[in-house]
Scaffold this motif. Structure first.
Motif, PDB file in Angstrom:
ATOM      1  N   ILE A 150       0.771  -1.325   0.121  1.00 36.18           N
ATOM      2  CA  ILE A 150      -0.063   0.024  -0.012  1.00 36.18           C
ATOM      3  C   ILE A 150       0.846   1.387   0.004  1.00 36.18           C
ATOM      4  CG2 ILE A 150      -1.838   1.381   1.303  1.00 36.18           C
ATOM      5  CD1 ILE A 150      -2.977  -1.138  -0.302  1.00 36.18           C
ATOM      6  N   PRO A 151       1.832   1.453   0.922  1.00 38.44           N
ATOM      7  CA  PRO A 151       2.746   2.541   0.765  1.00 38.44           C
ATOM      8  C   PRO A 151       3.476   2.904  -0.498  1.00 38.44           C
ATOM      9  CG  PRO A 151       3.151   1.229   2.967  1.00 38.44           C
ATOM     10  CD  PRO A 151       2.425   0.497   2.177  1.00 38.44           C
ATOM     11  N   GLN A 152       3.888   1.671  -1.127  1.00 36.90           N
ATOM     12  CA  GLN A 152       4.556   1.902  -2.430  1.00 36.90           C
ATOM     13  C   GLN A 152       3.121   2.047  -3.592  1.00 36.90           C
ATOM     14  OE1 GLN A 152       6.107  -2.184  -2.741  1.00 36.90           O
ATOM     15  NE2 GLN A 152       7.983  -1.659  -1.666  1.00 36.90           N
ATOM     16  N   LEU A 153       2.169   1.702  -3.298  1.00 41.27           N
ATOM     17  CA  LEU A 153       1.060   2.267  -4.299  1.00 41.27           C
ATOM     18  C   LEU A 153       1.059   3.686  -4.328  1.00 41.27           C
ATOM     19  CD1 LEU A 153      -1.657  -0.552  -3.804  1.00 41.27           C
ATOM     20  CD2 LEU A 153      -0.078  -0.198  -5.830  1.00 41.27           C
ATOM     21  N   TYR A 154       1.004   4.170  -3.245  1.00 40.98           N
ATOM     22  CA  TYR A 154       0.781   5.659  -3.265  1.00 40.98           C
ATOM     23  C   TYR A 154       2.019   6.363  -3.755  1.00 40.98           C
ATOM     24  CZ  TYR A 154      -3.563   5.457  -0.865  1.00 40.98           C
ATOM     25  OH  TYR A 154      -5.202   5.183  -0.280  1.00 40.98           O
ATOM     26  N   GLN A 155       3.379   5.975  -3.284  1.00 41.13           N
ATOM     27  CA  GLN A 155       4.418   6.508  -3.728  1.00 41.13           C
ATOM     28  C   GLN A 155       4.600   6.737  -5.222  1.00 41.13           C
ATOM     29  OE1 GLN A 155       7.432   4.253  -1.761  1.00 41.13           O
ATOM     30  NE2 GLN A 155       7.337   5.428   0.378  1.00 41.13           N
ATOM     31  N   SER A 156       4.202   5.360  -5.857  1.00 38.80           N
ATOM     32  CA  SER A 156       4.722   5.165  -7.285  1.00 38.80           C
ATOM     33  C   SER A 156       3.531   6.123  -7.866  1.00 38.80           C
ATOM     34  CB  SER A 156       4.294   3.673  -7.621  1.00 38.80           C
ATOM     35  OG  SER A 156       3.127   3.122  -7.511  1.00 38.80           O
ATOM     36  N   GLY A 157       2.339   6.188  -7.342  1.00 39.28           N
ATOM     37  CA  GLY A 157       1.141   7.000  -7.899  1.00 39.28           C
ATOM     38  C   GLY A 157       1.784   8.569  -7.833  1.00 39.28           C
ATOM     39  N   VAL A 158       2.346   8.924  -6.944  1.00 38.39           N
ATOM     40  CA  VAL A 158       2.549  10.425  -6.917  1.00 38.39           C
ATOM     41  C   VAL A 158       3.855  10.691  -7.939  1.00 38.39           C
ATOM     42  CG1 VAL A 158       3.769  12.121  -5.328  1.00 38.39           C
ATOM     43  CG2 VAL A 158       2.096  10.816  -4.637  1.00 38.39           C
ATOM     44  N   VAL A 159       4.710   9.669  -8.004  1.00 39.37           N
ATOM     45  CA  VAL A 159       5.984   9.669  -9.238  1.00 39.37           C
ATOM     46  C   VAL A 159       5.146   9.613 -10.376  1.00 39.37           C
ATOM     47  CG1 VAL A 159       7.835   8.334  -9.920  1.00 39.37           C
ATOM     48  CG2 VAL A 159       7.437   8.746  -7.525  1.00 39.37           C
ATOM     49  N   VAL A 160       4.190   8.992 -10.698  1.00 37.55           N
ATOM     50  CA  VAL A 160       3.704   8.910 -12.067  1.00 37.55           C
ATOM     51  C   VAL A 160       2.926  10.312 -12.379  1.00 37.55           C
ATOM     52  CG1 VAL A 160       1.829   8.081 -13.257  1.00 37.55           C
ATOM     53  CG2 VAL A 160       3.300   6.492 -12.182  1.00 37.55           C
ATOM     54  N   LEU A 161       2.437  10.926 -11.208  1.00 35.04           N
ATOM     55  CA  LEU A 161       1.622  12.463 -11.258  1.00 35.04           C
ATOM     56  C   LEU A 161       2.716  13.413 -11.661  1.00 35.04           C
ATOM     57  CD1 LEU A 161      -0.999  12.137  -8.886  1.00 35.04           C
ATOM     58  CD2 LEU A 161      -1.470  11.627 -11.318  1.00 35.04           C
ATOM     59  N   VAL A 162       3.969  13.368 -10.865  1.00 30.56           N
ATOM     60  CA  VAL A 162       4.790  14.442 -11.104  1.00 30.56           C
ATOM     61  C   VAL A 162       5.450  14.123 -12.620  1.00 30.56           C
ATOM     62  CG1 VAL A 162       7.191  15.167 -10.291  1.00 30.56           C
ATOM     63  CG2 VAL A 162       5.305  14.643  -8.540  1.00 30.56           C
ATOM     64  N   LEU A 163       5.649  12.990 -12.970  1.00 30.09           N
ATOM     65  CA  LEU A 163       6.486  12.897 -14.140  1.00 30.09           C
ATOM     66  C   LEU A 163       5.262  13.115 -15.225  1.00 30.09           C
ATOM     67  CD1 LEU A 163       8.198   9.385 -13.652  1.00 30.09           C
ATOM     68  CD2 LEU A 163       9.502  11.489 -13.978  1.00 30.09           C
ATOM     69  N   THR A 164       4.170  12.818 -15.278  1.00 31.26           N
ATOM     70  CA  THR A 164       3.242  13.098 -16.141  1.00 31.26           C
ATOM     71  C   THR A 164       3.127  14.590 -16.277  1.00 31.26           C
ATOM     72  OG1 THR A 164       1.753  11.240 -15.559  1.00 31.26           O
ATOM     73  CG2 THR A 164       0.636  12.994 -16.913  1.00 31.26           C
ATOM     74  N   VAL A 165       2.995  15.459 -15.249  1.00 28.37           N
ATOM     75  CA  VAL A 165       2.743  17.005 -15.398  1.00 28.37           C
ATOM     76  C   VAL A 165       4.382  17.416 -16.085  1.00 28.37           C
ATOM     77  CG1 VAL A 165       2.924  18.903 -13.996  1.00 28.37           C
ATOM     78  CG2 VAL A 165       1.019  17.141 -13.675  1.00 28.37           C
ATOM     79  N   LEU A 166       5.492  16.921 -15.614  1.00 22.98           N
ATOM     80  CA  LEU A 166       6.682  17.401 -16.094  1.00 22.98           C
ATOM     81  C   LEU A 166       6.948  17.150 -17.543  1.00 22.98           C
ATOM     82  CD1 LEU A 166       9.034  16.930 -13.092  1.00 22.98           C
ATOM     83  CD2 LEU A 166       8.090  18.723 -13.651  1.00 22.98           C
ATOM     84  N   SER A 167       6.577  16.127 -17.876  1.00 26.86           N
ATOM     85  CA  SER A 167       6.987  15.480 -19.340  1.00 26.86           C
ATOM     86  C   SER A 167       5.879  16.179 -20.214  1.00 26.86           C
ATOM     87  CB  SER A 167       6.735  14.147 -19.407  1.00 26.86           C
ATOM     88  OG  SER A 167       5.581  13.573 -18.908  1.00 26.86           O
ATOM     89  N   SER A 168       4.640  16.334 -19.707  1.00 25.63           N
ATOM     90  CA  SER A 168       3.611  17.130 -20.610  1.00 25.63           C
ATOM     91  C   SER A 168       3.901  18.697 -20.805  1.00 25.63           C
ATOM     92  CB  SER A 168       2.243  17.183 -19.952  1.00 25.63           C
ATOM     93  OG  SER A 168       1.960  15.831 -19.708  1.00 25.63           O
TER      94      SER A 168
END
Length: 161
Positions: free
Chosen positions: A137-155
């Motif tokens: 569960i903690p890794q799910l949330y961490q990877s979710g935040v990483v995905v959101l940050v990478l999505t915004v930066l690359s977009s």
């Protein structure tokens, strides 16, 4: 043989041997069901009281939505390329002739590239899950935040090109 003739072969008491008398009516059964649920203090709808919106749930829904949007977008783009007269350069010149401001152009490019970047980064996250990594569960949330940050930066980076 007709049905009446078939029934006449058996004595009347044997015809109803398999019939079981009902102990309660349907209304009594429903009343018993609802009384049991009310007395147990269970919620009537689990979606309202048990499930709260979480980051992994929202990201899963968004992943499916972006997949549908990307499929529809590619299909419409291909259909437009087949049916509209002219070529890509002529359509690009048409957009340039509209005199849209750089802010509107950047926003439109961001809106076009955001679903692609989100679906790509979240797809990589799903591939990691397929390898058995990041399922706590903690890794799910961490990877979710990483995905959101990478999505915004690359977009933002791709929209700035």
């Amino acid at each position: 043989m007709m049905r009446k003739e078939l029934y006449s072969c058996f004595p009347p008491w044997s015809r109803y041997r398999s019939a079981v008398p009902l102990g309660t009516t349907a209304k009594e059964e429903m009343d018993r069901f609802w009384n049991k649920n009310i007395n147990s203090k269970r919620p009537l709808s689990p979606h309202i009281t048990i499930y709260s919106w979480s980051l992994p749930m929202m990201m899963s829904i968004t992943h499916r939505g972006t997949g549908i949007a990307l499929s529809a977008g590619v299909s419409l783009f291909g259909l437009a390329a087949l049916l509209l007269p002219g070529n890509f350069e002529s359509h690009l010149e048409l957009v340039k002739s509209l005199g849209l401001g750089p802010t509107l152009i950047h926003t439109a490019k961001f809106a076009l590239v955001f679903p692609l970047m989100y679906h790509t980064w979240n797809g990589i996250r799903h591939l990691m899950w397929d390898l058995g990594k990041g399922l706590k569960i903690p890794q799910l949330y961490q990877s979710g935040v990483v995905v959101l940050v990478l999505t915004v930066l690359s977009s933002v980076g791709l929209a700035a090109m």
